[in-house]
Design a protein around this motif. Structure first.
Motif, PDB file in Angstrom:
ATOM      1  N   ASP A 186       0.853  -1.184   0.000  1.00  0.00           N
ATOM      2  CA  ASP A 186       0.000   0.000   0.000  1.00  0.00           C
ATOM      3  C   ASP A 186       0.888   1.233   0.000  1.00  0.00           C
ATOM      4  N   VAL A 187       0.264   2.375  -0.271  1.00  0.00           N
ATOM      5  CA  VAL A 187       1.005   3.627  -0.350  1.00  0.00           C
ATOM      6  C   VAL A 187       0.101   4.760   0.120  1.00  0.00           C
ATOM      7  N   THR A 188       0.700   5.769   0.737  1.00  0.00           N
ATOM      8  CA  THR A 188      -0.026   6.986   1.072  1.00  0.00           C
ATOM      9  C   THR A 188       0.908   8.170   0.865  1.00  0.00           C
ATOM     10  N   VAL A 189       0.328   9.361   0.777  1.00  0.00           N
ATOM     11  CA  VAL A 189       1.100  10.594   0.642  1.00  0.00           C
ATOM     12  C   VAL A 189       0.803  11.466   1.859  1.00  0.00           C
ATOM     13  N   THR A 190       1.851  11.915   2.541  1.00  0.00           N
ATOM     14  CA  THR A 190       1.679  12.735   3.720  1.00  0.00           C
ATOM     15  C   THR A 190       1.248  14.150   3.333  1.00  0.00           C
ATOM     16  N   LEU A 191       0.811  14.909   4.332  1.00  0.00           N
ATOM     17  CA  LEU A 191       0.337  16.270   4.059  1.00  0.00           C
ATOM     18  C   LEU A 191       1.470  17.187   3.610  1.00  0.00           C
ATOM     19  N   ASP A 192       2.731  16.827   3.940  1.00  0.00           N
ATOM     20  CA  ASP A 192       3.861  17.636   3.490  1.00  0.00           C
ATOM     21  C   ASP A 192       4.547  17.035   2.265  1.00  0.00           C
ATOM     22  N   GLY A 193       3.855  16.111   1.579  1.00  0.00           N
ATOM     23  CA  GLY A 193       4.318  15.653   0.273  1.00  0.00           C
ATOM     24  C   GLY A 193       5.381  14.582   0.279  1.00  0.00           C
ATOM     25  N   HIS A 194       5.278  13.595   1.176  1.00  0.00           N
ATOM     26  CA  HIS A 194       6.183  12.451   1.164  1.00  0.00           C
ATOM     27  C   HIS A 194       5.404  11.171   0.875  1.00  0.00           C
ATOM     28  N   VAL A 195       6.057  10.266   0.153  1.00  0.00           N
ATOM     29  CA  VAL A 195       5.433   8.999  -0.232  1.00  0.00           C
ATOM     30  C   VAL A 195       5.822   7.940   0.792  1.00  0.00           C
ATOM     31  N   VAL A 196       4.816   7.291   1.398  1.00  0.00           N
ATOM     32  CA  VAL A 196       5.058   6.269   2.415  1.00  0.00           C
ATOM     33  C   VAL A 196       4.537   4.936   1.886  1.00  0.00           C
ATOM     34  N   VAL A 197       5.375   3.886   1.956  1.00  0.00           N
ATOM     35  CA  VAL A 197       5.066   2.587   1.356  1.00  0.00           C
ATOM     36  C   VAL A 197       5.227   1.484   2.400  1.00  0.00           C
ATOM     37  N   THR A 198       4.288   0.531   2.417  1.00  0.00           N
ATOM     38  CA  THR A 198       4.493  -0.685   3.209  1.00  0.00           C
ATOM     39  C   THR A 198       5.141  -1.736   2.317  1.00  0.00           C
ATOM     40  N   ASP A 199       6.230  -2.336   2.813  1.00  0.00           N
ATOM     41  CA  ASP A 199       6.989  -3.330   2.056  1.00  0.00           C
ATOM     42  C   ASP A 199       6.935  -4.658   2.812  1.00  0.00           C
ATOM     43  N   SER A 200       6.172  -5.613   2.257  1.00  0.00           N
ATOM     44  CA  SER A 200       6.043  -6.911   2.922  1.00  0.00           C
ATOM     45  C   SER A 200       7.306  -7.753   2.776  1.00  0.00           C
ATOM     46  N   GLY A 201       8.186  -7.375   1.843  1.00  0.00           N
ATOM     47  CA  GLY A 201       9.401  -8.147   1.618  1.00  0.00           C
ATOM     48  C   GLY A 201      10.333  -8.148   2.813  1.00  0.00           C
ATOM     49  N   ASP A 202      10.447  -7.012   3.501  1.00  0.00           N
ATOM     50  CA  ASP A 202      11.289  -6.945   4.708  1.00  0.00           C
ATOM     51  C   ASP A 202      10.516  -6.394   5.902  1.00  0.00           C
ATOM     52  N   GLN A 203       9.171  -6.457   5.844  1.00  0.00           N
ATOM     53  CA  GLN A 203       8.292  -6.049   6.943  1.00  0.00           C
ATOM     54  C   GLN A 203       8.611  -4.635   7.428  1.00  0.00           C
TER      55      GLN A 203
END
Length: 400
Positions: A186-203
């Motif tokens: 999954d992915v989200t974008v913070t209010l200050d414009g950063h991309v945050v990703v969940t990576d199941s490969g390395d938890q």
């Protein structure tokens, strides 16, 4: 074209048609495979493929075991999985009559009966497709720039698109380096414009700026970090599917500094998708309840207020009281007015469940033109964006 060339062309077309029929039909019931639930192609552990309807028919009603009709290897129905190559092939060879029209309905479909969208929602644009996107799993939007961010299984795991569909940036290669992304969920974008990703490969949870530079990698107490969203305070709300937990992550994203990891729920059942209302801070979580076979898997939508007090919930059985067919929820979001919006992959629809104070109500808002919706988000002007894993595309519906 000469008669001989015409004859060769006709023979080739017949061979193509025969090959298509041979590949795209179940060898047990001889029905054609499709994205519809009943005839989705399913892999057996032995490698043979049959449709879901035949899996259900062959499985024992008590222990859900079945024998492969070709090699007699025994397996459980829960051990079967979607055959993605055949699903992709059916999508590529799907007749043009199944392509969404500009109104959001299926071309060639009757205008009578169920429509494709609610009266205030109109199909506007579709982009992506196989190759541009590969098995996409998550979507978000930057409210400041309108940039659409998609997580998928391509060489570059994160792609940024303009609302016109043009790709403006991509980053996150598969690998073992700290800023690489193995298996994004999954992915989200913070209010200050950063991309945050969940990576199941390395938890882990990984933070990037819009140029793809890694800012922060969080490998905390997570077992399987899955869904995430940004709340009005710019905190990350994160689900951990294996731990049955919900976390609040506080960080200075510009400096790349993690400040706090707070577990706010610990007794959830396989929580995956999550969404936060930017209007009220209300949180919606989708739980995937333990399956006892392909006909028994179900989901539950739980609603928490900003203080993490449970204020409502409804499962697949409860939704069946409103809808005649089984519902399996795979995506959730809030529109700009605070309505809870979910996607159902069994019926390929998008539903409105009302505002938290009136939850649950039931209003279909998209009923045609979708194959396998897996993620939802809204733009600043209240346009709905659907990530469709079935045809690897992004579909935008605007409000009238």
């Amino acid at each position: 074209m000469s008669a001989k060339a015409s004859e060769k062309m006709q023979i080739m077309m017949e061979l193509v048609n025969e090959t298509e029929i041979s590949l795209l039909e179940c060898k047990v019931c001889f029905e054609k495979y499709s994205h519809q639930k009943k005839h989705r192609p399913r892999n057996l552990p032995c490698g043979h493929v049959i449709c879901l309807d035949c899996v259900c028919s062959l499985a024992h009603p008590r222990n859900f075991r079945l024998e492969c009709p070709f090699c007699r290897r025994v397996c459980k129905s829960s051990e079967t999985s979607d055959c993605l190559p055949l699903l992709h092939l059916t999508e590529i060879l799907r007749p043009a009559t199944n392509i969404p029209s500009a109104s959001g309905a299926t071309a060639g479909a009757s205008d009578e009966g169920i429509g494709s969208t609610s009266p205030g929602l109109t199909f506007s644009l579709s982009f992506g497709g196989w190759g541009t996107l590969i098995n996409p799993t998550g979507i978000s939007i930057c409210q400041r720039s309108g940039c659409v961010v998609v997580a998928h299984d391509g060489k570059k795991r994160i792609k940024l698109f303009g609302l016109s569909g043009s790709c403006i940036q991509q980053f996150g290669e598969r690998g073992n380096a700290g800023n690489d992304i193995k298996y994004p969920l999954d992915v989200t974008v913070t209010l200050d414009g950063h991309v945050v990703v969940t990576d199941s490969g390395d938890q882990s949870v990984k933070v990037f700026d819009f140029d793809g530079r890694g800012k922060l990698v969080i490998q905390g107490p997570f077992h399987l970090p899955w869904g995430l969203d940004t709340n009005p305070e710019n905190k990350i709300i994160l689900t951990d599917a294996n731990a049955g937990a919900l976390y609040h992550l506080t960080a200075d994203f510009k400096k790349g500094e993690l400040k706090k990891i707070q577990k706010t729920q610990s007794n959830l059942c396989n929580p995956r998708e999550v969404a936060v209302s930017q209007l009220s801070g209300v949180i919606a979580v989708i739980e995937h309840l333990l399956a006892r076979g392909p006909n028994y898997s179900s989901t539950r939508v739980k609603i928490f207020n900003a203080d993490m007090t449970l204020i409502g919930q409804i499962d697949s059985f409860g939704l069946n009281l409103f809808f005649p067919s089984k519902i399996y929820v795979t995506a959730v979001t809030f529109d700009r007015e605070g309505h809870i919006i979910v996607a159902d992959v069994y019926n390929q629809v998008v539903l409105c469940l009302g505002k938290p104070e009136e939850f649950p109500v039931f209003k279909p808002i998209i009923t045609q033109g979708l194959a396998y919706p897996v993620a939802l988000t809204y733009t600043a002007n209240n346009s709905l964006i659907v990530l469709d894993n079935g045809d690897h595309s992004v579909k935008i519906y605007t409000t009238s």
